[in-house]
Design an enzyme around this catalytic site. Structure first.
Site, mmCIF file in Angstrom:
data_model
loop_
_atom_site.group_PDB
_atom_site.id
_atom_site.type_symbol
_atom_site.label_atom_id
_atom_site.label_comp_id
_atom_site.label_asym_id
_atom_site.label_seq_id
_atom_site.Cartn_x
_atom_site.Cartn_y
_atom_site.Cartn_z
ATOM 1 N N ILE A 133 0.693 -1.936 -0.078
ATOM 2 C CA ILE A 133 -0.454 0.162 -0.063
ATOM 3 C C ILE A 133 0.917 1.316 -0.219
ATOM 4 O O ILE A 133 0.243 2.112 -1.097
ATOM 5 C CB ILE A 133 -1.262 0.847 1.232
ATOM 6 C CG1 ILE A 133 -2.486 -1.296 0.808
ATOM 7 C CG2 ILE A 133 -1.918 1.037 1.135
ATOM 8 C CD1 ILE A 133 -3.315 -1.547 2.449
ATOM 9 N N ASP B 146 11.427 1.981 5.509
ATOM 10 C CA ASP B 146 10.591 0.952 5.247
ATOM 11 C C ASP B 146 12.236 0.324 6.055
ATOM 12 O O ASP B 146 13.189 1.311 5.703
ATOM 13 C CB ASP B 146 10.080 0.742 4.678
ATOM 14 C CG ASP B 146 9.475 -0.270 4.849
ATOM 15 O OD1 ASP B 146 10.300 -1.784 5.149
ATOM 16 O OD2 ASP B 146 7.872 -0.507 3.854
ATOM 17 N N LEU C 91 1.347 2.050 7.994
ATOM 18 C CA LEU C 91 1.111 1.391 7.458
ATOM 19 C C LEU C 91 2.020 0.221 7.483
ATOM 20 O O LEU C 91 1.774 -1.296 7.610
ATOM 21 C CB LEU C 91 1.009 1.427 5.933
ATOM 22 C CG LEU C 91 0.072 1.987 5.202
ATOM 23 C CD1 LEU C 91 1.088 2.792 3.690
ATOM 24 C CD2 LEU C 91 -0.479 1.368 5.074
ATOM 25 N N THR D 121 -7.964 -2.448 9.935
ATOM 26 C CA THR D 121 -8.470 -3.557 9.172
ATOM 27 C C THR D 121 -10.045 -3.758 9.255
ATOM 28 O O THR D 121 -10.000 -3.395 10.344
ATOM 29 C CB THR D 121 -7.591 -4.524 9.441
ATOM 30 O OG1 THR D 121 -8.155 -6.186 8.886
ATOM 31 C CG2 THR D 121 -7.514 -4.601 11.403
ATOM 32 N N TYR E 204 -4.608 -10.466 16.168
ATOM 33 C CA TYR E 204 -4.359 -9.580 14.698
ATOM 34 C C TYR E 204 -5.945 -8.393 15.460
ATOM 35 O O TYR E 204 -5.771 -6.971 15.436
ATOM 36 C CB TYR E 204 -4.665 -10.022 13.444
ATOM 37 C CG TYR E 204 -3.877 -8.578 12.416
ATOM 38 C CD1 TYR E 204 -2.980 -7.794 12.532
ATOM 39 C CD2 TYR E 204 -5.473 -8.938 11.466
ATOM 40 C CE1 TYR E 204 -3.238 -7.226 10.906
ATOM 41 C CE2 TYR E 204 -5.417 -8.021 10.546
ATOM 42 C CZ TYR E 204 -4.082 -6.927 10.427
ATOM 43 O OH TYR E 204 -4.539 -6.027 9.230
ATOM 44 N N LYS F 246 -5.438 -4.344 16.998
ATOM 45 C CA LYS F 246 -6.464 -3.658 15.869
ATOM 46 C C LYS F 246 -6.895 -2.964 16.228
ATOM 47 O O LYS F 246 -7.365 -1.785 16.537
ATOM 48 C CB LYS F 246 -6.295 -3.909 14.987
ATOM 49 C CG LYS F 246 -5.081 -4.883 13.689
ATOM 50 C CD LYS F 246 -4.382 -3.692 13.629
ATOM 51 C CE LYS F 246 -3.551 -3.390 11.479
ATOM 52 N NZ LYS F 246 -2.302 -2.136 12.107
ATOM 53 N N ARG G 141 -14.787 -12.908 0.325
ATOM 54 C CA ARG G 141 -14.555 -11.015 0.646
ATOM 55 C C ARG G 141 -15.329 -10.522 -0.873
ATOM 56 O O ARG G 141 -15.496 -11.075 -2.079
ATOM 57 C CB ARG G 141 -12.712 -11.691 0.507
ATOM 58 C CG ARG G 141 -12.522 -12.714 1.380
ATOM 59 C CD ARG G 141 -12.254 -11.603 2.802
ATOM 60 N NE ARG G 141 -11.606 -12.632 3.656
ATOM 61 C CZ ARG G 141 -12.128 -13.455 4.442
ATOM 62 N NH1 ARG G 141 -13.148 -13.711 4.331
ATOM 63 N NH2 ARG G 141 -11.469 -14.335 5.281
HETATM 64 N N1 UDP Z 1 -7.620 -18.895 1.220
HETATM 65 C C1 UDP Z 1 -7.984 -20.120 0.558
HETATM 66 N N2 UDP Z 1 -6.591 -20.386 0.245
HETATM 67 C C2 UDP Z 1 -5.198 -20.062 0.097
HETATM 68 C C3 UDP Z 1 -5.403 -18.763 0.769
HETATM 69 C C4 UDP Z 1 -5.956 -18.241 1.597
HETATM 70 O O1 UDP Z 1 -9.102 -20.707 0.186
HETATM 71 O O2 UDP Z 1 -4.494 -20.743 -0.943
HETATM 72 C C5 UDP Z 1 -8.645 -18.485 1.933
HETATM 73 C C6 UDP Z 1 -8.987 -18.037 3.096
HETATM 74 O O3 UDP Z 1 -9.119 -19.431 4.385
HETATM 75 C C7 UDP Z 1 -9.911 -17.192 3.499
HETATM 76 C C8 UDP Z 1 -9.183 -16.495 2.307
HETATM 77 O O4 UDP Z 1 -8.880 -17.190 1.495
HETATM 78 O O5 UDP Z 1 -10.816 -17.441 3.872
HETATM 79 C C9 UDP Z 1 -8.574 -14.906 2.240
HETATM 80 O O6 UDP Z 1 -7.395 -15.523 3.303
HETATM 81 P P1 UDP Z 1 -6.646 -13.971 3.047
HETATM 82 O O7 UDP Z 1 -5.150 -14.574 3.897
HETATM 83 O O8 UDP Z 1 -5.971 -13.633 1.578
HETATM 84 O O9 UDP Z 1 -6.327 -13.021 4.127
HETATM 85 P P2 UDP Z 1 -7.780 -12.510 5.379
HETATM 86 O O10 UDP Z 1 -8.790 -12.080 3.739
HETATM 87 O O11 UDP Z 1 -8.686 -14.166 5.839
HETATM 88 O O12 UDP Z 1 -7.564 -11.952 5.924
#
Ligand code: UDP
Length: 356
Positions: free
Chosen positions: A15, A34, A75, A118, A164, A168, A237
Site C-alpha cells: 500500500i 521502511d 502502514l 483493518t 490481530y 488493531k 470477501r
Molecule cells: N484462502 C484459501 N486459499 C489460500 C489462501 C487463503 O482458500 O491459498 C482463504 C482463507 O481461508 C480466507 C480467504 O481465502 O477464507 C482470504 O484469506 P487471506 O489470507 O487473503 O486473508 P483475509 O482476507 O482472511 O485477511
C-alpha cells in the site's frame, strides 16, 4: 494539500508504495520509512521523495522522521493471517505495542495521524451465526459492516487468529481516546482486502512463507498445481483495487475537515465473491493472459491443516461505504475481474511467465 510532506511508515510495502507514487504525482513531498526498499528503489532520484531505512521500533529515528511532516500515514504492520496463529506475540507487538510511540510522536509534534487499521476488527458477521437458510442470515442489514453501528465479533481466546483483530481494535480505541483526551488529530482507515500489483509475494520467487489468498492462487497457477480452497472456499470477501483505494486515501489527506476524527471503511461492496469463485476468476484470467489452458483445477484443504491450530475464518466482509461516498465524494470503479487480471498479470511478470 499538494506541497505538504507526508511521512509513510511502511512506505516500502504494497500500500505504501502505491500511495507514495500517487502523492508524488500530485505534488506532495513523501518521506518513506521502511526496512525494505525493493518496491520503491526506482524512486530514489525522484524530486520530493526521500527514503529512510530503519525499523519503526527505533524510537529516536521515528521521532526524527516524523519531524516536519504534516501527515503520518501509519502502514507498518504484520498483517498476514498465517502469522496471527504462529507468531501471535509478534502480531500483537507489531499491531499494538509498536504503534504507541507513533501515536505519541504525532501528538507531540502536531502531525495528523492517518492510521491503517483493518476490516478484520469487525470479526465475524452477525448473520454468520444464524442457520444458512434463515431470514436473519439473508437480511443484508446483518451482513453489511458499518463504521458506527456494526458490532465487533471476535472468537474465543484459543482461536488465536483473532489476535490481530484484537490488537488493531485496541489501537483504534487508543487513537480515539488520544484524540478526545489529548488533542491528537487522527483518521482511521479500515481496508477491505486491497489487491493489485506488488501485493504480498510469491513463495520461492520473491519471498518465503504463506502469503494471502491471491498470491497463494497465483503461485499455484504458475507452478501448475491445483488452487487450495480452504474449507471448500465458502468464505466470502470483497476486493478493491489499490488504485481505487489510494484514491480514497488521498481524498482523506486532501480534506482534513471531512476526515478528522473519523473511521472510514475503504472497500468495494459490489466486488464480492467466495474463494471458490475467486479461484475460477483467477484461472480464467491466467488462461486469457498466457493463452494456455489450466488443467489442475482446485483442491479442498482443511483450515487447520493449512494454517495450523488456532485458525478461524471471517465468514464475510461487505463494507458500507456511505461515509466515504458522502464525505469524500469517493466511488470505487474497478470491477473484480479487471482488478484480478491486473493483479495476476503483475505476479506473472514477477515470475517471468510474462514480460515484467
Ligand atoms: N484462502 C484459501 N486459499 C489460500 C489462501 C487463503 O482458500 O491459498 C482463504 C482463507 O481461508 C480466507 C480467504 O481465502 O477464507 C482470504 O484469506 P487471506 O489470507 O487473503 O486473508 P483475509 O482476507 O482472511 O485477511
Amino acid at each position: 494539500m499538494g506541497g505538504a510532506t507526508i511521512c509513510i511508515l511502511g512506505g516500502g510495502g504494497f500500500i505504501g508504495n502505491h500511495l507514495g507514487r500517487r502523492l508524488l504525482s500530485e505534488g506532495y513531498r513523501v518521506r518513506s520509512v521502511d526496512r525494505d526498499d525493493h518496491r520503491v528503489r526506482d524512486l530514489s532520484d525522484r524530486a520530493g521523495f526521500e527514503f529512510r531505512r530503519f525499523d519503526v521500533r527505533d524510537e529516536g529515528r521515528l521521532a526524527a522522521a516524523i519531524h516536519g511532516c504534516d501527515v503520518v500515514a501509519h502502514l507498518s504492520s504484520l498483517c498476514n493471517p498465517s502469522l496471527y496463529t504462529t507468531r501471535t506475540l509478534d502480531t500483537i507487538g507489531s499491531n499494538y505495542t509498536q504503534a504507541l510511540p507513533v501515536i505519541a510522536a504525532c501528538r507531540e509534534q502536531g502531525a495528523r495521524l492517518l492510521h491503517f487499521s483493518t476490516c478484520e476488527v469487525y470479526g465475524r458477521t452477525l448473520a454468520g451465526f444464524a442457520p444458512d437458510d434463515s431470514s436473519f442470515r439473508q437480511d443484508p442489514a446483518n451482513t453489511l459492516l458499518s463504521e458506527e453501528s456494526s458490532p465487533m465479533l471476535l472468537g474465543p481466546l484459543h482461536r488465536t487468529r483473532w489476535s490481530y483483530a484484537a490488537a488493531k481494535q485496541l489501537l483504534e480505541r487508543t487513537i480515539e481516546a488520544e484524540g478526545r483526551e489529548r488533542g491528537l488529530s487522527w483518521t482511521i482507515v479500515r481496508p477491505f482486502n486491497f489487491i493489485g500489483p506488488g501485493m504480498d509475494f510469491l513463495p520461492g520467487v520473491d519471498g518465503e512463507g504463506l502469503p494471502r489468498v491471491m498470491a497463494c492462487f497465483a503461485s499455484a497457477l504458475i507452478r501448475g498445481e491445483p488452487l487450495p480452497l480452504v474449507d471448500g472456499g465458502r468464505a466470502r470477501r470483497t476486493f478493491v483495487h489499490i488504485d481505487d483505494a489510494v484514491d480514497a486515501i488521498v481524498r482523506m489527506i486532501d480534506r482534513p475537515g471531512a476526515s478528522a476524527g473519523r473511521v472510514f471503511n475503504v472497500g468495494h461492496p459490489e466486488n464480492e465473491c467466495d474463494m471458490a469463485g475467486l479461484a475460477r476468476l483467477m484461472i480464467r484470467a491466467f488462461e486469457e493472459l498466457t493463452g494456455r489452458g489450466f488443467g489442475p483445477g482446485v483442491k479442498e484443504v482443511v483450515a487447520e491443516d493449512f494454517y495450523g491450530p488456532g485458525y478461524e475464518d471471517c465468514d464475510r466482509r461487505v463494507p458500507d461505504i456511505t461515509r466515504a461516498r458522502t464525505l469524500l465524494g469517493w466511488e470505487p470503479r474497478i470491477p473484480l475481474p479487471e482488478a484480478v487480471k491486473r493483479t495476476l498479470s503483475a505476479y506473472l511478470g514477477t515470475a517471468g511467465v510474462l514480460p515484467a
